[in-house]
Design a protein around this motif. Structure first.
Motif, mmCIF file in Angstrom:
data_model
loop_
_atom_site.group_PDB
_atom_site.id
_atom_site.type_symbol
_atom_site.label_atom_id
_atom_site.label_comp_id
_atom_site.label_asym_id
_atom_site.label_seq_id
_atom_site.Cartn_x
_atom_site.Cartn_y
_atom_site.Cartn_z
ATOM 1 N N GLY A 2 1.574 10.643 -5.300
ATOM 2 C CA GLY A 2 1.957 11.812 -4.522
ATOM 3 C C GLY A 2 1.514 12.209 -3.107
ATOM 4 N N LEU A 3 0.894 11.146 -3.088
ATOM 5 C CA LEU A 3 0.636 11.176 -1.043
ATOM 6 C C LEU A 3 1.900 11.494 -0.372
ATOM 7 C CD1 LEU A 3 -2.467 8.939 -0.210
ATOM 8 C CD2 LEU A 3 -2.131 11.505 -0.864
ATOM 9 N N TYR A 4 3.042 10.467 -0.579
ATOM 10 C CA TYR A 4 4.348 11.177 -0.048
ATOM 11 C C TYR A 4 5.454 11.155 -1.126
ATOM 12 C CZ TYR A 4 1.475 9.089 3.947
ATOM 13 O OH TYR A 4 0.595 8.674 4.897
ATOM 14 N N PRO B 93 9.165 9.667 -1.681
ATOM 15 C CA PRO B 93 10.229 9.184 -1.695
ATOM 16 C C PRO B 93 11.564 9.802 -0.532
ATOM 17 C CG PRO B 93 9.645 8.943 -3.978
ATOM 18 C CD PRO B 93 8.884 9.967 -3.639
ATOM 19 N N ARG B 94 11.772 8.829 0.097
ATOM 20 C CA ARG B 94 13.566 9.518 0.486
ATOM 21 C C ARG B 94 14.390 9.635 -0.513
ATOM 22 N NH1 ARG B 94 17.585 8.217 3.386
ATOM 23 N NH2 ARG B 94 17.172 5.995 2.669
ATOM 24 N N GLU B 95 14.736 8.388 -0.876
ATOM 25 C CA GLU B 95 16.168 8.403 -1.899
ATOM 26 C C GLU B 95 15.222 7.742 -3.328
ATOM 27 O OE1 GLU B 95 18.416 9.633 -2.211
ATOM 28 O OE2 GLU B 95 18.787 10.488 0.088
ATOM 29 N N GLY B 96 15.648 8.164 -4.583
ATOM 30 C CA GLY B 96 15.065 7.183 -5.774
ATOM 31 C C GLY B 96 13.538 8.239 -6.350
ATOM 32 N N ARG B 97 13.771 8.048 -7.313
ATOM 33 C CA ARG B 97 12.213 8.665 -7.955
ATOM 34 C C ARG B 97 11.133 7.976 -8.423
ATOM 35 N NH1 ARG B 97 13.795 12.330 -12.142
ATOM 36 N NH2 ARG B 97 12.911 10.787 -13.961
ATOM 37 N N VAL B 98 10.293 7.955 -8.400
ATOM 38 C CA VAL B 98 9.142 8.049 -9.326
ATOM 39 C C VAL B 98 8.000 8.425 -10.382
ATOM 40 C CG1 VAL B 98 5.720 7.139 -8.898
ATOM 41 C CG2 VAL B 98 8.123 7.361 -6.186
ATOM 42 N N PRO C 288 -6.371 6.568 -17.424
ATOM 43 C CA PRO C 288 -5.257 4.867 -18.315
ATOM 44 C C PRO C 288 -5.082 4.358 -17.356
ATOM 45 C CG PRO C 288 -4.975 7.432 -18.503
ATOM 46 C CD PRO C 288 -6.237 7.144 -17.430
ATOM 47 N N VAL C 289 -4.567 4.583 -15.991
ATOM 48 C CA VAL C 289 -3.607 3.671 -14.543
ATOM 49 C C VAL C 289 -4.833 3.174 -13.968
ATOM 50 C CG1 VAL C 289 -2.318 3.594 -13.581
ATOM 51 C CG2 VAL C 289 -2.130 4.907 -15.632
ATOM 52 N N LEU C 290 -4.307 1.904 -13.680
ATOM 53 C CA LEU C 290 -6.140 1.471 -12.245
ATOM 54 C C LEU C 290 -5.291 0.977 -11.238
ATOM 55 C CD1 LEU C 290 -8.500 0.799 -12.111
ATOM 56 C CD2 LEU C 290 -8.992 -1.038 -12.948
ATOM 57 N N VAL C 291 -5.068 1.521 -9.658
ATOM 58 C CA VAL C 291 -4.752 0.795 -8.738
ATOM 59 C C VAL C 291 -6.525 -0.062 -8.115
ATOM 60 C CG1 VAL C 291 -3.614 0.617 -6.856
ATOM 61 C CG2 VAL C 291 -3.257 2.189 -9.158
ATOM 62 N N LEU C 292 -5.381 -1.246 -8.193
ATOM 63 C CA LEU C 292 -6.438 -2.405 -6.964
ATOM 64 C C LEU C 292 -5.722 -2.440 -5.824
ATOM 65 C CD1 LEU C 292 -8.184 -3.866 -10.409
ATOM 66 C CD2 LEU C 292 -8.885 -2.049 -9.624
ATOM 67 N N ASP C 293 -6.033 -1.646 -4.896
ATOM 68 C CA ASP C 293 -5.994 -1.309 -3.594
ATOM 69 C C ASP C 293 -6.670 -3.538 -2.691
ATOM 70 O OD1 ASP C 293 -4.295 -2.552 -1.792
ATOM 71 O OD2 ASP C 293 -4.547 0.052 -0.793
ATOM 72 N N GLU C 294 -6.351 -4.216 -3.239
ATOM 73 C CA GLU C 294 -7.484 -5.145 -2.672
ATOM 74 C C GLU C 294 -8.572 -4.772 -2.619
ATOM 75 O OE1 GLU C 294 -4.620 -7.313 1.087
ATOM 76 O OE2 GLU C 294 -5.548 -5.803 1.638
ATOM 77 N N SER D 39 0.855 -1.335 0.053
ATOM 78 C CA SER D 39 -0.279 0.314 -0.034
ATOM 79 C C SER D 39 1.017 1.335 -0.224
ATOM 80 C CB SER D 39 -1.357 -0.008 0.853
ATOM 81 O OG SER D 39 -1.471 -1.172 1.088
ATOM 82 N N THR D 40 2.257 0.946 0.207
ATOM 83 C CA THR D 40 3.026 2.576 0.662
ATOM 84 C C THR D 40 3.507 2.573 -0.958
ATOM 85 O OG1 THR D 40 3.414 1.486 2.696
ATOM 86 C CG2 THR D 40 5.023 3.640 1.841
ATOM 87 N N ILE D 41 3.544 1.793 -1.388
ATOM 88 C CA ILE D 41 4.146 2.063 -2.762
ATOM 89 C C ILE D 41 2.847 2.681 -4.214
ATOM 90 C CG2 ILE D 41 4.070 0.640 -5.533
ATOM 91 C CD1 ILE D 41 5.696 -1.821 -4.100
ATOM 92 N N VAL D 42 1.794 2.083 -3.376
ATOM 93 C CA VAL D 42 0.843 3.244 -3.993
ATOM 94 C C VAL D 42 0.751 3.927 -3.602
ATOM 95 C CG1 VAL D 42 -2.430 2.654 -3.777
ATOM 96 C CG2 VAL D 42 -0.868 0.568 -4.503
ATOM 97 N N ASN D 43 0.784 4.364 -2.452
ATOM 98 C CA ASN D 43 0.109 5.714 -1.929
ATOM 99 C C ASN D 43 1.934 7.027 -2.241
ATOM 100 O OD1 ASN D 43 -1.051 5.582 -0.065
ATOM 101 N ND2 ASN D 43 0.108 4.718 1.440
ATOM 102 N N LEU D 44 2.859 6.462 -2.685
ATOM 103 C CA LEU D 44 3.961 7.133 -3.338
ATOM 104 C C LEU D 44 3.210 7.578 -4.755
ATOM 105 C CD1 LEU D 44 6.780 5.278 -2.489
ATOM 106 C CD2 LEU D 44 6.666 8.223 -1.241
#
Length: 612
Positions: free
Chosen positions: A410-412, A414-419, A518-524, A402-407
């Motif tokens: 744009g809710l959070y 990254p400390r390092e790296g890019r989305v 165009p992008v779909l996220v299904l969080d369970e 779920s953290t990946i979905v939040n990133l």
């Protein structure tokens, strides 16, 4: 005082109302000031008639004209003061509206991290208390402050004209009284802050408990919650006693000084009248003027009391208003303000999101992430999802899915790296553009009070009735919706509590279908459905995912088997990436899940949020 001046600057659009109130106050003050002169003149006329200096008939005619003048002044004062009061009421309400809307606007655009540390009920309590105190003070001051100021200045001038020592004593009393009152303020504000803190926490818990009353009842926690609520409010009793003791002790000192100075004022007036320096009418005039001067001084305590409450409230208010928003949100708000004049009411300004040629639809590039200052919960997450690809995230609960979905949303950050989305770093993208291209169905079907149609059309408020119904049919929700007496206009209660879990989830699916992102996220997304309902909804989801890029947090192995690739996560790190067939024979997490399913190990499967 700086806080109150800031409120005035913050609401400068109310300037015409402020001016109207001040004009009414000036007229009221002038009218009130004529009353002592009329009564003083009438007193002299009566005294002259009684002493035989003026004929009785002439004196009667004079006092009747003076009585008529007094009536006219009183009527004028009544009308003007009520006109000013009307403007004050309108101003107060508009002030409350402006402050409330701006506060709400600010809250809607604060970063998710801010909400992670705040209780919802506390936010609401702070809004109600702060704005109520500010608007009440503004109304009181607008309706009385100008009148008090003008009256005081006029009384000083008139007193100086008749006998300058009277004006000197009045000039002395004001700064002394204000100084003594100011000595109270520091301690009073500190205690008020302590009291407000306890009330806000209690109010926040109150809202939280009411929102989850079924949990409270099921665990028989009514007495415990009531005890905690009572403890916090009772703690304010001691604070209030200390606050009140301090305030009223100082008030005794203030009033004693005030009484002493006015003793000197009245002694001068009476003595000079006996000595023949003042006529009876002038004595009455001066006594009434002194009473008019005394009212603002005595009112100073409750004016300062109200101002201290307003100052305390404004500090809480501006503490929220000064919280920094995400730079992307700030840019979005600036663009919104620029386009507001050009848009029709109710429309939304959404930025553009261009896809770079050949770039994956979404990608994580060596992403590390931590909540607040804690340890990283994601470590070197690196994967890409191509156009039209369906990718599942599999891992233990708390593994970072779920953290990946939040990133991604744009809710959070990254400390390092890019989305990346469309080849662009999400930290450089307008948030409205990013989120408008992503449809989400969360594990918790977050619905709002209102109608079923309003909830389905939440992402597309302008959708037609047929479009709403079509989305509901594709989510297998149309049949149960039409069974309700109100159909699509059925009210569903707060958070959709009048619906079953499966019904809420199907409406959430319909909402995502209608958004058509165009992008779909299904969080369970099917976690709240039984097997039969899941199959019915899954058909709609399969249709929705066709041709779209989908990121799926897996709930059932049957769902995982139909995706193009699986990404397994362990302790916030990517363990494997591959097709279901590849991972089935790799000996990793997915292979373990399949083996557990074949062995009927439901308890161990639940560790991964999988039900088989």
């Amino acid at each position: 005082m700086a806080s109150l001046l800031r409120i005035l600057r913050f609401t400068r659009s109310l300037t015409p109302l402020y001016v109207a109130i001040i004009v009414a106050s000036v007229l009221t003050a002038v009218a009130n000031l004529t009353v002592p002169f009329i009564i003083g003149r009438a007193t002299d006329s009566v005294a002259s008639a009684v002493g035989g200096q003026v004929a009785t008939g002439d004196a009667v005619r004079t006092v009747l004209w003076l009585a008529a003048a007094l009536l006219a002044v009183e009527l004028a004062t009544t009308v003007v003061s009520n006109v000013g009061g009307w403007f004050g009421d309108v101003m107060s309400n508009r002030l409350r509206t402006i402050l409330s809307v701006r506060y709400y606007d600010k809250l809607l655009h604060l970063p998710q991290r801010w909400f992670d540390t705040e209780l919802t009920g506390t936010i609401v309590a702070r809004l109600n208390r702060s704005i109520a105190e500010i608007s009440q003070f503004a109304k009181m001051m607008s309706n009385s402050f100008a009148t008090m100021l003008i009256t005081t200045a006029a009384v000083l001038g008139i007193s100086a004209y008749y006998f300058w020592p009277l004006a000197v004593l009045l000039i002395v009393v004001f700064p002394i009284y204000v100084w003594l009152t100011s000595l109270t303020s520091v301690k009073w504000q500190r205690l008020e802050g302590e009291k407000n803190s306890q009330v806000d926490i209690a109010s926040g818990r109150f809202a939280e408990v009411i929102g989850q009353i079924r949990v409270v009842k099921s665990f028989v926690r009514e007495r415990g919650e009531l005890a905690d609520f009572s403890r916090r409010f009772r703690s304010t009793d001691g604070t209030t006693r200390a606050q009140s003791t301090h305030w009223h002790s100082m008030d005794v000192l203030r009033r004693a000084v005030l009484n002493l100075i006015f003793f000197g004022v009245y002694a001068i007036i009476f003595t000079r009248t006996v000595q023949g320096h003042f006529t009876l009418g002038e004595m009455v005039l001066l006594i009434q003027l002194m009473s008019m001067a005394r009212q603002p001084v005595e009112s100073m305590s409750w004016v300062i009391d109200a101002s201290q409450r307003a100052i305390a409230g404004s500090k809480d208010y501006f503490r929220v208003m000064e919280t920094e928003v995400d730079p992307r949100t700030a840019a979005m708000l600036a663009a919104r303000d620029e386009e507001r004049e050009q848009r029709t009411p109710g429309s939304a300004a959404v930025g553009t999101l261009e896809m770079a040629p050949g770039a994956p639809v979404l990608a994580f590039r060596e992403v590390d992430f931590a909540y607040e200052d804690g340890e990283d919960v994601l470590h070197a997450i690196d994967f890409a999802v191509e156009r039209g690809e369906k990718v599942a995230l599999v891992g233990e609960s708390g593994g970072g899915k779920s953290t990946i979905v939040n990133l991604l949303l744009g809710l959070y950050e990254p400390r390092e790296g890019r989305v990346e989305v469309g080849g662009a770093d999400t930290e450089q993208l307008p948030l409205d553009a990013l989120r408008s291209r992503i449809g989400v169905v969360f594990q918790d079907a977050s619905l709002f009070s209102g109608t079923i149609a309003e909830n389905i059309a939440y992402g597309r408020p302008g959708a037609s009735e047929e479009e709403v119904a079509d989305a509901a049919r594709r989510a297998n929700a149309d049949t149960f919706i039409r069974r309700f007496p109100g159909g699509y206009e059925q009210l569903i209660g707060e958070r959709g509590l009048k619906l079953s879990g499966g019904q809420r989830q199907r409406i959430a699916v319909a909402r995502a279908i209608l958004k058509d992102a165009p992008v779909l996220v299904l969080d369970e997304a099917t976690s709240a459905l039984d097997t039969k309902a899941e199959r019915q909804v899954q058909k709609g989801l399969d249709e929705l995912m066709e041709g779209r890029t989908s990121l799926i947090i897996a709930h059932r192995l049957s769902t995982i088997a139909s995706v193009d690739r699986i990404i397994t996560l362990e302790d916030g790190r990517i363990d494997e990436i591959g097709t279901p067939a590849e991972l089935a024979s790799s000996g990793g997490i997915y292979a373990e899940l399949l083996a557990l399913q074949d062995a009927g190990q439901t308890k161990r499967l639940a560790r991964f949020g999988i039900t088989g």
